[in-house]
Scaffold this motif. Structure first.
Motif, PDB file in Angstrom:
ATOM      1  N   ILE A 141       4.791  17.473 -13.906  1.00  0.00           N
ATOM      2  CA  ILE A 141       3.636  17.824 -14.717  1.00  0.00           C
ATOM      3  C   ILE A 141       3.360  16.747 -15.755  1.00  0.00           C
ATOM      4  O   ILE A 141       4.284  16.161 -16.318  1.00  0.00           O
ATOM      5  CB  ILE A 141       3.852  19.195 -15.387  1.00  0.00           C
ATOM      6  N   LEU A 142       2.089  16.445 -15.961  1.00  0.00           N
ATOM      7  CA  LEU A 142       1.575  15.421 -16.871  1.00  0.00           C
ATOM      8  C   LEU A 142       1.822  14.010 -16.351  1.00  0.00           C
ATOM      9  O   LEU A 142       1.523  13.045 -17.054  1.00  0.00           O
ATOM     10  CB  LEU A 142       2.152  15.578 -18.282  1.00  0.00           C
ATOM     11  N   GLY A 143       2.335  13.880 -15.122  1.00  0.00           N
ATOM     12  CA  GLY A 143       2.402  12.566 -14.499  1.00  0.00           C
ATOM     13  C   GLY A 143       1.039  12.153 -13.957  1.00  0.00           C
ATOM     14  O   GLY A 143       0.159  12.990 -13.718  1.00  0.00           O
ATOM     15  N   TYR A 144       0.860  10.865 -13.760  1.00  0.00           N
ATOM     16  CA  TYR A 144      -0.406  10.326 -13.256  1.00  0.00           C
ATOM     17  C   TYR A 144      -0.261  10.098 -11.752  1.00  0.00           C
ATOM     18  O   TYR A 144       0.606   9.340 -11.313  1.00  0.00           O
ATOM     19  CB  TYR A 144      -0.762   9.029 -13.984  1.00  0.00           C
ATOM     20  N   GLU A 145      -1.108  10.738 -10.953  1.00  0.00           N
ATOM     21  CA  GLU A 145      -0.959  10.753  -9.506  1.00  0.00           C
ATOM     22  C   GLU A 145      -1.907   9.739  -8.856  1.00  0.00           C
ATOM     23  O   GLU A 145      -3.123   9.781  -9.072  1.00  0.00           O
ATOM     24  CB  GLU A 145      -1.249  12.154  -8.970  1.00  0.00           C
ATOM     25  N   TYR A 146      -1.322   8.849  -8.040  1.00  0.00           N
ATOM     26  CA  TYR A 146      -2.075   7.822  -7.330  1.00  0.00           C
ATOM     27  C   TYR A 146      -1.728   7.895  -5.838  1.00  0.00           C
ATOM     28  O   TYR A 146      -0.551   8.030  -5.471  1.00  0.00           O
ATOM     29  CB  TYR A 146      -1.730   6.422  -7.847  1.00  0.00           C
ATOM     30  N   PHE A 147      -2.731   7.777  -4.973  1.00  0.00           N
ATOM     31  CA  PHE A 147      -2.526   7.672  -3.531  1.00  0.00           C
ATOM     32  C   PHE A 147      -2.962   6.274  -3.094  1.00  0.00           C
ATOM     33  O   PHE A 147      -4.132   5.894  -3.257  1.00  0.00           O
ATOM     34  CB  PHE A 147      -3.334   8.730  -2.785  1.00  0.00           C
ATOM     35  N   PHE A 148      -2.014   5.491  -2.544  1.00  0.00           N
ATOM     36  CA  PHE A 148      -2.289   4.128  -2.082  1.00  0.00           C
ATOM     37  C   PHE A 148      -2.509   4.146  -0.570  1.00  0.00           C
ATOM     38  O   PHE A 148      -1.625   4.566   0.183  1.00  0.00           O
ATOM     39  CB  PHE A 148      -1.126   3.199  -2.427  1.00  0.00           C
ATOM     40  N   ASP A 149      -3.679   3.702  -0.135  1.00  0.00           N
ATOM     41  CA  ASP A 149      -4.004   3.601   1.289  1.00  0.00           C
ATOM     42  C   ASP A 149      -3.889   2.149   1.736  1.00  0.00           C
ATOM     43  O   ASP A 149      -4.381   1.236   1.054  1.00  0.00           O
ATOM     44  CB  ASP A 149      -5.432   4.075   1.567  1.00  0.00           C
ATOM     45  N   PHE A 150      -3.265   1.947   2.907  1.00  0.00           N
ATOM     46  CA  PHE A 150      -3.192   0.605   3.482  1.00  0.00           C
ATOM     47  C   PHE A 150      -3.979   0.592   4.789  1.00  0.00           C
ATOM     48  O   PHE A 150      -3.744   1.412   5.679  1.00  0.00           O
ATOM     49  CB  PHE A 150      -1.744   0.197   3.745  1.00  0.00           C
ATOM     50  N   TYR A 151      -4.944  -0.341   4.878  1.00  0.00           N
ATOM     51  CA  TYR A 151      -5.827  -0.445   6.037  1.00  0.00           C
ATOM     52  C   TYR A 151      -5.583  -1.767   6.773  1.00  0.00           C
ATOM     53  O   TYR A 151      -5.289  -2.797   6.149  1.00  0.00           O
ATOM     54  CB  TYR A 151      -7.292  -0.409   5.615  1.00  0.00           C
ATOM     55  N   THR A 152      -5.710  -1.737   8.072  1.00  0.00           N
ATOM     56  CA  THR A 152      -5.670  -2.945   8.895  1.00  0.00           C
ATOM     57  C   THR A 152      -7.020  -3.131   9.587  1.00  0.00           C
ATOM     58  O   THR A 152      -7.702  -2.156   9.913  1.00  0.00           O
ATOM     59  CB  THR A 152      -4.564  -2.863   9.952  1.00  0.00           C
ATOM     60  N   LEU A 153      -7.378  -4.392   9.797  1.00  0.00           N
ATOM     61  CA  LEU A 153      -8.573  -4.693  10.580  1.00  0.00           C
ATOM     62  C   LEU A 153      -8.231  -4.852  12.058  1.00  0.00           C
ATOM     63  O   LEU A 153      -9.077  -5.243  12.862  1.00  0.00           O
ATOM     64  CB  LEU A 153      -9.249  -5.966  10.066  1.00  0.00           C
ATOM     65  N   GLY A 154      -6.961  -4.580  12.409  1.00  0.00           N
ATOM     66  CA  GLY A 154      -6.544  -4.675  13.791  1.00  0.00           C
ATOM     67  C   GLY A 154      -5.439  -5.677  14.008  1.00  0.00           C
ATOM     68  O   GLY A 154      -5.110  -6.016  15.140  1.00  0.00           O
ATOM     69  N   GLU A 155      -4.837  -6.171  12.918  1.00  0.00           N
ATOM     70  CA  GLU A 155      -3.781  -7.172  13.020  1.00  0.00           C
ATOM     71  C   GLU A 155      -2.415  -6.537  12.761  1.00  0.00           C
ATOM     72  O   GLU A 155      -2.285  -5.545  12.062  1.00  0.00           O
ATOM     73  CB  GLU A 155      -4.021  -8.294  12.003  1.00  0.00           C
ATOM     74  N   SER A 156      -1.369  -7.168  13.334  1.00  0.00           N
ATOM     75  CA  SER A 156      -0.006  -6.692  13.133  1.00  0.00           C
ATOM     76  C   SER A 156       0.559  -7.217  11.812  1.00  0.00           C
ATOM     77  O   SER A 156       0.057  -8.177  11.240  1.00  0.00           O
ATOM     78  CB  SER A 156       0.889  -7.177  14.283  1.00  0.00           C
TER      79      SER A 156
END
Length: 507
Positions: free
Chosen positions: A58-73
């Motif tokens: 509680i009272l923590g700051y919540e972040y969701f990090f998304d990682f996207y690829t354009l089709g590369e390994s």
């Protein structure tokens, strides 16, 4: 010609009116975002960060990090710039209590080695495998806090502080390799800490605290040929994250590229605990139950608000400070009773309610104190007692000796003694006060002295009565002066030596 100041004011108004409105960040997959931010990949927030209002973080700051690829390994990714000790949702042990371990294929010291307790792992990590059933939750030494096997929402696996709040569903992630999982852990490492053998292979030694997210095997990644979302990592941080101070890289343990998105923290809607009248985080007798008793109205529309004890909305108990139905009725009382927590630890604060009422008033219950033993007896004295609050600022009460007199809720601490119930009661509450006090000492001891006589009646102070060593009660001064005319009349009658009947006195 208009004066200069009004002209300037009009110009400012026009500029504000014509200024474009702030444009919200457009989250989601867009190949254009990778330009200059990784080329073949990019990282961004999944949504605006928020402040948590419940749970173990509680009272923590919540972040969701998304990682996207354009089709590369890629082999691995790093998030750099966060301090490990400020990450509130990391774990150093698994559900069975064993240390979190890191898989080290090819490590000459063995296949596995215990990760140091000063670091740990973030289990809030989701990708295409997403633990399609709970049976695979610990397969191959990877964790998730929840799984989604049918795009119907996330099911918790029971990790303390774990989350099912992933803003994405299973189908939003792209299949990225031929293995049963794509990314399989998010480990915390940093200067002087043991590193995964990928780092050793590439001669990487983190100069800052780093979240390390490896792929499924030694560079065996199938190029999917199309882009999309690879993984989502949830981080709960103890303070707002400054966007310019963090970054990511494809395995270099440095902040090579920025994390995109709007890092402005959305403030939470103010909330209160269920049943918490004054919204201080505790449901207790003095500040909540007795307040509701005092303002009791019964059902109807009386303009009551939460601070009056109206904690039950039209349909249910509410956490909204403004959520109420205008009355303080039995639904509110029962809600407060059901949510009772007791007072804050070591809470000895409290201001008194002024001078006690005159002893002997039959509408005011008495507090009778025996200075020889410290026993306190609460006597309704022609009224009734359904609740009371006694507090002191010197932790002088003896809670181990407290005997409840009401069939409700009770608080017994060195700083306060409180009870409340819907049915009245009376009697001795035990040897709970220090011995040897006179009336002035008793008044000085009690920083809070209040009694609830019935629902809807104001709180009043107990009449204070101190028993003398001879057993004769010593009332408060106000009562003594009130009694003087009666004592004088009695002395006059006795002096005449007559008898008094119902109608007249005879010699």
């Amino acid at each position: 010609m208009l004066p200069r100041i009004p002209q300037l004011s009009i110009l400012l108004v026009l500029l504000v009116a014509l200024a474009p409105a702030a444009i919200a960040y457009d989250y989601g997959y867009d190949p254009a975002k990778a330009v200059g931010n990784g080329g073949d990949w990019y990282m961004e927030l999944a949504q605006d960060p928020t402040v948590l209002t419940s749970g173990s973080t509680i009272l923590g700051y919540e972040y969701f990090f998304d990682f996207y690829t354009l089709g590369e390994s890629f082999y691995m990714t790093d998030i750099v710039g966060l301090e490990n000790n400020k990450i509130l949702n990391s774990h150093t042990s698994s559900l069975d209590g064993t240390d979190v371990r890191t898989q080290r294929w090819g490590d000459p010291d063995g296949n596995y080695a215990a990760w140091p307790t000063s670091t740990g792992r973030i289990f809030d990590l989701w990708s295409t495998d997403v633990n399609e059933d709970s049976g695979s939750a610990n397969a191959f030494d990877f964790w998730r806090t929840s799984y989604d096997n049918a795009d119907v929402g996330w099911t918790s696996l029971g990790y303390p502080g774990g989350s099912t709040a992933n803003p994405h569903v299973y189908s939003e992630y792209v299949e990225y390799s031929g293995f049963g999982f794509d990314v399989w852990k998010a480990e915390l490492t940093g200067p002087g800490q043991p590193v995964h053998w990928f780092y050793t292979l590439f001669g990487v030694s983190p100069a800052e605290d780093t979240i390390y997210i490896p792929g499924s095997s030694v560079g065996v990644w199938a190029n999917p040929g199309f882009g999309g979302l690879v993984y989502t990592l949830r981080v709960v941080y103890s303070e707002p994250i400054v966007q310019e101070e963090i970054g990511w890289s494809p395995g270099a343990a440095t902040a090579q590229f920025p994390v995109l998105g709007d890092f402005t923290v959305t403030p939470p809607n103010p909330t209160c605990l269920v049943g918490d009248v004054n919204c201080d985080g505790y449901v207790e007798i003095g500040n909540d139950i007795l307040v509701a008793f005092t303002n009791f109205t019964g059902p109807g529309s009386f303009g009551m608000v939460r601070s009056d004890g109206d904690v039950h909305g039209p349909a249910e108990a509410t956490t909204d400070p403004d959520g109420h139905d205008g009355d303080v009725d039995v639904s509110d009382i029962l809600t407060i009773f059901g949510a009772f927590t007791g007072p804050p630890p070591d809470d000895a604060d409290g201001a008194g309610l002024g001078a006690p009422a005159a002893a002997g008033d039959p509408s005011i219950p008495d507090l009778i104190y025996d200075p020889t033993t410290g026993e306190v007896t609460l006597d309704p004295d022609g009224s009734s007692i359904i609740g009371y609050s006694l507090q002191n600022a010197t932790n002088s009460f003896l809670p181990g000796n407290h005997t409840p007199i009401l069939a409700g809720v009770t608080t017994a601490l060195t700083s306060q003694l409180e009870e409340a119930a819907l049915a009245p009661g009376s009697g001795s509450i035990g040897l709970v006060f220090p011995t040897g006090l006179d009336l002035a000492g008793l008044q000085a001891l009690l920083t809070v002295n209040q009694v609830s006589r019935s629902l809807g009646t104001p709180l009043v102070p107990f009449d204070l009565i101190v028993l003398s060593t001879s057993g004769v009660p010593v009332p408060e001064p106000a009562s003594f002066w009130m009694a003087l005319p009666l004592l004088g009349g009695l002395a006059w009658l006795l002096g005449r030596g007559g008898r008094c009947g119902r109608v007249r006195c005879e010699r």
